[in-house]
Design a protein around this motif. Structure first.
Motif, short mmCIF file in Angstrom:
data_model
loop_
_atom_site.label_atom_id
_atom_site.label_comp_id
_atom_site.label_asym_id
_atom_site.label_seq_id
_atom_site.Cartn_x
_atom_site.Cartn_y
_atom_site.Cartn_z
N PHE A 376 0.89 -1.16 -0.16
CA PHE A 376 0.01 0.05 -0.02
C PHE A 376 1.03 1.27 -0.09
CE2 PHE A 376 -2.39 3.57 1.90
CZ PHE A 376 -3.55 3.20 1.40
N ASP A 377 0.83 1.99 -1.09
CA ASP A 377 1.67 2.99 -1.26
C ASP A 377 3.23 2.69 -1.61
OD1 ASP A 377 3.03 5.57 -1.61
OD2 ASP A 377 2.16 6.44 0.29
N SER A 378 3.43 2.44 -2.74
CA SER A 378 4.86 1.69 -3.17
C SER A 378 5.87 3.08 -2.83
CB SER A 378 4.74 1.22 -4.82
OG SER A 378 4.15 2.00 -5.54
N LYS A 379 5.87 4.18 -3.52
CA LYS A 379 6.76 5.18 -3.17
C LYS A 379 7.18 5.08 -1.82
CE LYS A 379 5.58 9.18 -4.54
NZ LYS A 379 5.42 9.88 -3.15
N PHE A 397 2.16 -4.86 -7.20
CA PHE A 397 0.89 -4.35 -7.00
C PHE A 397 0.90 -3.30 -5.84
CE2 PHE A 397 -3.69 -4.15 -5.89
CZ PHE A 397 -4.28 -4.23 -7.13
N ASP A 398 0.08 -2.20 -6.10
CA ASP A 398 -0.15 -1.16 -4.98
C ASP A 398 -1.61 -0.84 -4.88
OD1 ASP A 398 -0.19 1.33 -3.75
OD2 ASP A 398 1.43 1.99 -4.48
N MET A 482 2.17 2.83 -16.41
CA MET A 482 2.42 4.16 -16.02
C MET A 482 2.51 4.32 -14.59
SD MET A 482 0.27 7.57 -17.03
CE MET A 482 0.46 7.08 -18.80
N GLU A 483 1.50 4.12 -13.88
CA GLU A 483 1.49 4.54 -12.38
C GLU A 483 2.47 3.64 -11.51
OE1 GLU A 483 0.41 7.41 -11.33
OE2 GLU A 483 -0.77 7.69 -12.92
N MET A 484 2.67 2.29 -11.74
CA MET A 484 3.49 1.72 -10.99
C MET A 484 4.75 1.93 -11.30
SD MET A 484 2.00 -0.38 -8.75
CE MET A 484 2.99 -1.58 -8.43
N LEU A 611 2.89 13.94 -4.58
CA LEU A 611 1.87 12.86 -4.33
C LEU A 611 1.13 12.51 -5.51
CD1 LEU A 611 0.12 15.66 -1.82
CD2 LEU A 611 1.55 13.56 -1.23
N GLN A 612 1.19 11.27 -5.58
CA GLN A 612 0.77 10.83 -6.80
C GLN A 612 -0.81 10.35 -6.98
OE1 GLN A 612 3.32 7.41 -7.60
NE2 GLN A 612 2.36 6.70 -9.73
N THR A 613 -1.49 10.52 -5.96
CA THR A 613 -2.86 10.28 -5.90
C THR A 613 -3.58 11.23 -5.16
OG1 THR A 613 -2.50 9.08 -3.39
CG2 THR A 613 -2.38 7.51 -5.27
N LEU A 614 -3.51 12.60 -5.31
CA LEU A 614 -4.41 13.47 -4.87
C LEU A 614 -5.01 14.09 -5.97
CD1 LEU A 614 -4.50 15.61 -2.44
CD2 LEU A 614 -2.74 17.13 -3.47
N THR A 615 -4.56 14.46 -7.19
CA THR A 615 -5.42 15.39 -8.08
C THR A 615 -6.30 14.31 -8.80
OG1 THR A 615 -4.00 15.27 -9.98
CG2 THR A 615 -3.63 16.90 -8.35
N GLN A 616 -7.44 14.61 -9.19
CA GLN A 616 -8.46 14.24 -10.00
C GLN A 616 -8.01 14.09 -11.58
OE1 GLN A 616 -11.39 16.91 -8.60
NE2 GLN A 616 -12.85 15.07 -7.97
#
Length: 880
Positions: A376-379, A397-398, A482-484, A611-616
């Motif tokens: 959970f939260d790979s970075k 997997f994240d 991309m994200e991983m 922050l990779q998961t903040l903006t829409q």
């Protein structure tokens, strides 16, 4: 036998407070049907706190029955002039009443009377019955109801920060008794309820009179004791107003309330009704609590774990199948927080420990670095592992990233909350286990290890479902490719950091201080008096009372001195520009000099967090500190001089996309005119200006014309209105409309694209980027015009802005690989929106100048070429 405990809640007041406490997030608190839920959410949170703290036997929530009461019959202007209740709030009130019923709580309203009168009457009955009562309200007028057995809790901030008023507290705070509060209101009046009181008598004077005379009646009986004055004259002239205002302020203790005390029993949550309501409102966090996600609830299933030591840790390397891993830490900033424990597990066993050094044992280290892991939260785990000397290479997997892609509106960073969003309710939130804020701490081992085991189980349970959902939404490639990999690239950039030349920045700070002192003295001279420049109240008095400048805007606390107000006053006095300059330098000093110096770590570098998961939209955000916000122009740009390479004879190298969003628009819309302009490498802003101003040649385009055309180009990308454009570039609304019409005449397929995006959002509930990143837009069906219009603009813009963000992400992943493949020492340090920042030996600059644009240009295959501009120099300032 203990007295019955009664809880009385001022329904209208608390609902109003709950609505505005979450007003800034109004667009996020909606369900799929477009119903706003922020007031319901805040009200329910308040109920949770009150019911837990008060443990009441009986509860009543009182509401106003309407705007007309016996008081409006006595005084027609009573409460007149109040702002109209927002429709977004009105639509939630029936659901709040439904919520109360589902929570086993009685609610009541009485025609011709206010909620205050219901509360006052019920509290009086409770007093007579020997009950103890707590009243909760946002209105201090109700403090008149305090007695030895009735406490009035007044909301101070939001809905959960309360101030308790007892008769003693009223006396201590105001110097009067609760019974005298109506006399206080009679003398001073009430602007919010719109009754007059006595002219020019405020709270301070009114309190002084009551402390001397006790009541209004006694004051008027002894007016001769007052010296002749304007105040005495006002008291004489306004006697009728004072007596009327006192009666308007008096809360009834004997209203014809039909609901009796024995009907107010608190029945507790009606689970089936609550579950149905929460489901309709799409309140997953509350659904989770029904499922037992609170730490105070009994877990639904037992958990097992194995505590390992330096001997048994060898068993870890025998794990097979999907394997979970996490380093826990208390602080959000994993660059400065130390890990205090870990878990590693699979479907059969979870290994736990608070001794993170066990992970560095050779056999475990080698296994962990090569093992495929679910995290959970790979970075965060990449960086935390690096601090232990571990290099994780195979996180596959994240849960956090997968959940974010499926629902970008949910930017929570808590596994417990996210699990509940996906209907997994057997995991408490971290704050339930560790506490909040200053009370956050590591619990006892058994609590900690149970939490670890539950996290491992949650991750294993969620992984297959999340993966299946990603595939069904055509987002598996976005997640995997991309994200991983981006998380690992970002971790490397954050770990590398960027060197801050502290002596240079401190010297700069000294120069800014001198400039501020010069400006300060100049402002004082122009004002003719010294004052606190950082006090909006004092500044307002100087500008609008002493200097008599025209008042543009007023606030509840006085005159507005905001930037937009000062900008409108620049021609009125030279002091205004000096104040604006002072504020600019002051902000640079506090935010970028003092702030950056505080953020430097012992290695002399700034290590921001992305922050990779903040903006829409998928854009990255930078915090601790925000490196994307370092000024790029004017005085603030000087701060960039302080960012330097980490080695001698190295340079800062910068490459950024030119007009990437407009190029994406040209591709997505398929507009031939816009595409032709980019293929021929024309100045797109001059090209647009020629059409808007009916010019024949680019040579005829003036700088101001180009500026206005640029604002139009980028404004269109964001779905700007003619009014918005007129405000942005200082033209009339009619001119702005002509600009927009001219733009769409020049690029007609852009208008077609925008209409199609709005149509898609209405039909599907979301829009997508070129890479299938989704943004959900429930407000597209909102009954509120402004929110619906915002959703339409968002539908137009998200595919453009989101695709541009995706393109630079692809470029970063490929750039990281290209640097490694070429064996270069150069490091990628920062991403600032459309720009990538590197540091490199001078000997590698020629290679970078060719390699970086080549990689960035080819990040995606568009119908028109991408364009990259590169610069380098000894500092970030010189490289841009």
């Amino acid at each position: 036998m203990a007295a019955t405990k009664l809880l009385l809640i001022d329904g209208n007041s608390v609902t109003f407070r709950a609505f505005f406490a979450l007003y800034s997030q109004l667009d996020r608190f909606t369900n799929g049907a477009g119903l706003h839920t922020n007031a319901i959410y805040g009200f329910n949170n308040m109920l949770d706190v009150l019911l837990k703290n008060e443990q009441p036997d009986a509860v009543l929530v009182a509401f106003d029955a309407g705007s007309k009461t016996f008081r409006t019959k006595e005084y027609a202007d009573y409460k007149d002039g109040r702002a109209k209740t927002p429709s977004e709030l009105l639509e939630q009130i029936p659901y709040i009443k439904q919520l109360l019923e589902a929570r086993g709580i009685k609610h009541y309203e009485l025609p011709d009377y206010e909620a205050d009168d219901i509360i006052g009457t019920t509290a009086a009955r409770a007093d007579a019955a020997g009950w103890t009562t707590t009243i909760v309200t946002g209105d201090r007028d109700l403090t008149q109801l305090t007695t030895d057995s009735t406490t009035v809790q007044v909301t101070v901030k939001g809905v959960n920060e309360l101030e308790a008023y007892t008769p003693a507290h009223v006396k201590e705070k105001l110097g009067i008794t609760p019974d005298q509060i109506v006399d206080l209101k009679g003398l001073m009046g009430d602007t919010s309820d719109n009754y007059p009181g006595v002219t020019k008598i405020g709270e301070k004077t009114a309190l002084k009179l009551l402390q001397q005379f006790g009541t209004i009646d006694n004051l008027y009986a002894n007016l001769d004791d007052l010296k002749a004055s304007k105040m005495k004259e006002n008291l004489i002239n306004d006697k009728a107003n004072a007596l009327m205002s006192r009666e308007l302020a008096r809360i009834l203790r004997d209203a014809p309330v039909t609901v009796q005390l024995d009907e107010l029993d608190y029945m507790g949550d009606q689970i089936d009704a609550l579950r149905a309501l929460y489901t309709e409102l799409e309140m997953r966090s509350f659904l989770a609590k029904l499922g037992g996600s609170s730490a105070a609830d009994k877990p639904q299933t037992p958990v097992e774990y194995t505590v390992v030591d330096d001997q048994s840790i060898a068993d870890v390397v025998k794990l097979t199948g999907p394997v979970t891993f996490e380093l826990e830490m208390l602080g959000d900033n994993y660059h400065t927080s130390e890990a205090f424990g870990f878990f590693i597990g699979n479907a059969n066993v979870t290994y736990v420990s608070t001794d993170v050094s066990l992970l560095t044992l050779p056999a475990v280290k080698d296994w962990l670095e090569a093992q495929a892991l679910c995290v959970f939260d790979s970075k965060r785990n990449y960086v935390a592992a690096t601090h232990l000397g571990l290099t994780l290479t195979n996180i596959d997997f994240d849960v956090l990233l997968a959940s974010y892609l499926l629902n970008p509106d949910d930017n929570s960073n808590d596994l417990g909350k996210i699990a509940s969003e996906h209907d997994y309710f057997d995991l408490p939130m971290d704050e339930d286990v560790y506490g909040k804020g200053a009370k956050r701490s590591v619990p006892e081992d058994d609590v900690l290890f149970s939490h670890f085991a539950r996290k491992s189980a949650a991750m294993l349970a969620l992984q297959p479902h999340l993966l299946e959902d990603l595939k069904s939404q055509d987002q598996a490639d976005l997640f995997t490719n991309m994200e991983m990999p981006l998380a690992r690239v970002l971790a490397k950039m954050e770990i590398a950091g960027i060197t801050l030349d502290q002596p240079t920045l401190k010297k700069m700070g000294g120069e800014f201080e001198q400039t501020m002192k010069v400006l300060e003295e100049k402002i004082f001279a122009e004002a003719g008096v010294k004052f606190n420049l950082n006090s909006p109240k004092q500044l307002g008095e100087i500008l609008f009372e002493k200097l008599n400048l025209p008042v543009i805007k007023k606030t509840k606390t006085g005159y507005s001195t905001s930037v937009d107000v000062l900008e409108q006053l620049k021609s009125a006095s030279p002091i205004i520009q000096d104040i604006l300059d002072y504020r600019t330098i002051s902000k640079i000093q506090s935010t970028y000099v003092t702030g950056l110096l505080k953020a430097v770590l012992p290695d002399g570098k700034i290590h921001t967090r992305y922050l990779q998961t903040l903006t829409q939209t998928g854009r990255l955000s930078s915090v601790d500190p925000n490196m994307q916000n370092i000024p790029a122009r004017d005085e603030g740009k000087q701060v960039r001089y302080a960012f330097v390479p980490s080695h001698p004879d190295w340079q800062i190298f910068s490459s950024d996309y030119s007009q990437i969003e407009l190029r994406v628009l040209a591709h997505i819309s398929g507009d031939p005119n816009m595409q032709e302009a980019f293929r021929e490498d024309r100045d797109i802003h001059a090209n647009t200006a020629m059409n808007i101003f009916n010019l024949d040649s680019p040579d005829q385009v003036t700088p101001d014309m180009r500026r206005q055309a640029k604002a139009t180009n980028f404004g269109i990308v964001y779905g700007i209105s003619d009014y918005g454009l007129s405000q942005n570039i200082g033209i009339t609304r009619a001119q702005a409309k002509a600009f927009i019409d001219g733009y769409f005449a020049q690029y007609p397929l852009v208008k077609t694209y925008m209409d199609n995006m709005v149509k898609q959002a209405r039909e599907n509930g979301y829009v997508e980027t070129l890479f299938h990143r989704r943004r959900y837009l429930p407000q597209i069906h909102s009954r509120n015009f402004n929110l619906r219009q915002f959703a339409e603009r968002t539908a137009m813009n998200t595919p453009i802005q989101g695709s541009a963000a995706d393109i630079i992400k692809v470029a970063m992943i490929r750039m990281d690989k290209a640097l490694a493949d070429a064996g270069l020492q150069a490091k990628m340090l920062l991403q600032v929106h459309d720009e990538l920042i590197f540091e490199a030996p001078t000997s590698e600059l020629e290679t970078l100048s060719s390699l970086v644009p080549k990689i960035m240009d080819s990040a995606v295959d568009l119908a028109i070429p991408l364009k990259v501009e590169s610069h380098f120099g000894p500092t970030w300032f010189d490289a841009k």
